[in-house]
Write an enzyme that holds these catalytic residues in place. Structure first.
Site, mmCIF file in Angstrom:
data_model
loop_
_atom_site.group_PDB
_atom_site.id
_atom_site.type_symbol
_atom_site.label_atom_id
_atom_site.label_comp_id
_atom_site.label_asym_id
_atom_site.label_seq_id
_atom_site.Cartn_x
_atom_site.Cartn_y
_atom_site.Cartn_z
ATOM 1 N N GLY A 77 0.691 -1.518 -0.134
ATOM 2 C CA GLY A 77 0.186 0.015 -0.469
ATOM 3 C C GLY A 77 0.965 1.453 -0.055
ATOM 4 O O GLY A 77 0.815 1.890 -0.734
ATOM 5 N N TYR A 102 0.281 9.220 14.984
ATOM 6 C CA TYR A 102 1.719 8.221 15.669
ATOM 7 C C TYR A 102 2.661 9.786 15.658
ATOM 8 O O TYR A 102 3.885 8.833 15.967
ATOM 9 C CB TYR A 102 2.501 7.578 14.379
ATOM 10 N N CYS A 112 -9.667 20.953 18.193
ATOM 11 C CA CYS A 112 -10.272 21.243 19.356
ATOM 12 C C CYS A 112 -9.095 19.910 20.378
ATOM 13 O O CYS A 112 -9.749 19.173 21.569
ATOM 14 C CB CYS A 112 -11.119 21.629 20.041
ATOM 15 N N GLU A 113 -7.893 20.196 19.908
ATOM 16 C CA GLU A 113 -7.179 18.653 19.829
ATOM 17 C C GLU A 113 -4.932 18.886 20.306
ATOM 18 O O GLU A 113 -5.524 19.451 18.798
ATOM 19 C CB GLU A 113 -7.363 17.604 19.501
HETATM 20 C C1 LIG Z 1 -2.196 -2.476 5.536
HETATM 21 C C2 LIG Z 1 -2.140 -3.838 5.100
HETATM 22 C C3 LIG Z 1 -1.015 -4.372 3.759
HETATM 23 C C4 LIG Z 1 -0.642 -2.785 3.312
HETATM 24 O O1 LIG Z 1 -0.065 -2.818 3.830
HETATM 25 P P1 LIG Z 1 1.701 -1.549 3.971
HETATM 26 O O2 LIG Z 1 2.275 -0.763 5.141
HETATM 27 O O3 LIG Z 1 0.607 -0.664 3.376
HETATM 28 O O4 LIG Z 1 1.740 -2.101 2.489
HETATM 29 C C5 LIG Z 1 -1.253 -5.013 3.659
HETATM 30 N N1 LIG Z 1 -2.122 -6.839 3.976
HETATM 31 C C6 LIG Z 1 -2.619 -6.175 4.961
HETATM 32 C C7 LIG Z 1 -2.795 -7.084 5.578
HETATM 33 C C8 LIG Z 1 -2.861 -4.702 5.611
HETATM 34 O O5 LIG Z 1 -3.319 -4.272 6.667
#
Ligand SMILES: *Cc1c(COP(=O)(O)O)cnc(C)c1O
Length: 424
Positions: A275, A315, A342-343
């Site tokens: 991702g 984080y 407001c945080e």
């Molecule tokens: C969040 C997630 C991803 C993607 O993670 P990235 O760190 O964005 O690459 C892939 N597989 C699962 C099951 C996830 O929960």
């Protein structure tokens, strides 16, 4: 290494005439070049496939760009499955790596022909119940427990993670699934997040490849696809060095030849569920400085807030900021760059050295392309921003409009008060 924004001040000013800040903008060329390199890096593996982790950036127009290169969709919820279906990614183009899953979600995924990646052994029964029978092709998620330490010292803590099955459970799960008629099996694990090292995937691959051999020996089940999941990271800070996807691909190749090939598993197909790596650097949050405040600290208030990008707030994540047009100015000021929630955690940067910022300056907040817009929420009644695509030809396309108060109030539409809220 200096971080270079993919927009100039002039371009940003031109865009803002049509689409006021704040907005998220994505760089089509960056996305395309990156996915091409990823596929090239794993081209040694016949059948390799990336399933884009939809949760990172759930926008069908971006998903469709990746789809052009053969990517599928990694989903973990009903609406993510619906997005995949809408772009025509069904069947083997769906990997459903969910956890704490409902029967409805299993059933919906199965109706689309997606591959269910089981998070737990008890879910075998649930899938049977939801789908009538187990699908012919299924996958299981492994959690080795303990602490996962890479040779370079990076560690993560699978023993503390809610995901996946223990080794004993996963071996049992394959035996049960085989008995119940499953014919094609996958194996998955996600052991460390946002790794900025070329070692993570090869070391994860070794864990999974060795387990595939053991599963084969103990159950007779032959794993046909192995899912290295997500976790390849991006350099959020300017001093970090980017991963080299070709080194990562070669590193996995080496372990593949060492572990799987001699054990008769050389035809295993690899997949990934990246991702962040696919979108993170190719998206930015663009916002305008609208206030300055001099109290116990120096504050710059911008028109975006944690609703648009919450990683810093939840984080303490670092996101680099470039003040457009002041790329070469000295970093002569130290600011907290804040949103309006407001945080007190609503700060894009704390004690950050930046050029002197004047009201009206445009700030480019880097690396917001994954887990950025998608994590957004509506606290303080704040509305989510638009998403724009900077196309390869330099034009800009709206790929999601900004929320309006009407969207925010839409879930009151079955009540009389709605008419007052939206003045209908
Ligand atoms: C969040 C997630 C991803 C993607 O993670 P990235 O760190 O964005 O690459 C892939 N597989 C699962 C099951 C996830 O929960």
């Amino acid at each position: 290494m200096a971080k270079v924004p993919f927009l100039t001040k002039e371009k940003a000013e031109e865009i803002i005439k049509t689409y006021p800040t704040p907005f998220h903008i994505y760089d089509e060329k960056g996305i395309r070049d990156n996915v091409k390199a990823l596929i090239e890096a794993f081209s040694w593996n016949k059948g390799y496939k990336e399933y884009f982790a939809v949760k990172a950036t759930p926008n069908p127009f971006l998903m469709q760009i990746l789809q052009e290169y053969g990517c599928g969709c990694d989903c973990s919820s009903m609406t993510e499955l619906m997005l995949s279906e809408a772009i025509g990614a069904v069947g083997d183009d769906i990997m459903f790596s969910s956890n704490d899953t409902t029967l409805e979600e299993f059933e919906f995924c199965n109706n689309l022909g997606g591959i269910i990646n089981l998070d737990d052994i008890t879910h075998i029964d649930l899938v049977e119940k939801a789908c009538g029978a187990l699908p012919k092709k299924m996958s299981c998620r492994y959690n080795p427990g303990g602490v996962f330490i890479l040779t370079n010292g990076i560690m993560d803590n699978p023993g503390d993670a809610k995901y996946g099955m223990t080794k004993d459970q996963i071996i049992d799960a394959y035996s049960i699934m085989k008995e119940k008629g499953v014919e094609e099996f996958g194996l998955h694990a996600f052991l460390a997040s946002n790794t900025v090292t070329n070692e993570y995937y090869p070391e994860l691959a070794r864990v999974l490849f060795e387990l595939a051999v053991e599963i084969n020996e103990k159950t007779g089940v032959k794993i046909s696809f192995i899912n290295l999941s997500g976790g390849i990271g991006i350099p959020y800070t300017p001093d970090q060095e980017s991963n080299d996807i070709f080194k990562i691909g070669e590193g996995v190749h080496k372990v593949f030849d060492e572990v799987l090939v001699p054990n008769g598993l050389g035809d295993v197909k690899l997949c990934t569920e990246l991702g962040r790596y696919m979108m993170g650097p190719y998206g930015a949050l663009v916002t305008t400085a609208i206030n300055e405040k001099h109290t116990h600290k120096e504050y710059i208030g911008v028109d975006a807030c944690a609703v648009n990008l919450m990683r810093p707030a939840i984080y303490g994540a670092y996101h680099h900021i470039t003040v457009l047009g002041k790329e070469n100015d000295p970093l002569s000021c130290t600011y907290d760059v804040t949103g309006s929630l407001c945080e007190n955690c609503d700060k894009f940067a704390i004690d950050r050295n930046l050029p002197k910022i004047d009201k009206g300056d445009i700030l480019f907040i880097h690396d917001a392309g994954a887990h950025g817009f998608s994590m957004g929420y509506n606290y303080n009644g704040k509305l989510k921003s638009a998403e724009l695509l900077l196309k390869e030809d330099g034009t800009v396309k709206l790929i999601r409009r900004a929320e309006t108060p009407k969207d925010y109030f839409a879930t009151f539409d079955c009540f009389d008060i709605y008419k007052k809220l939206v003045k209908e």
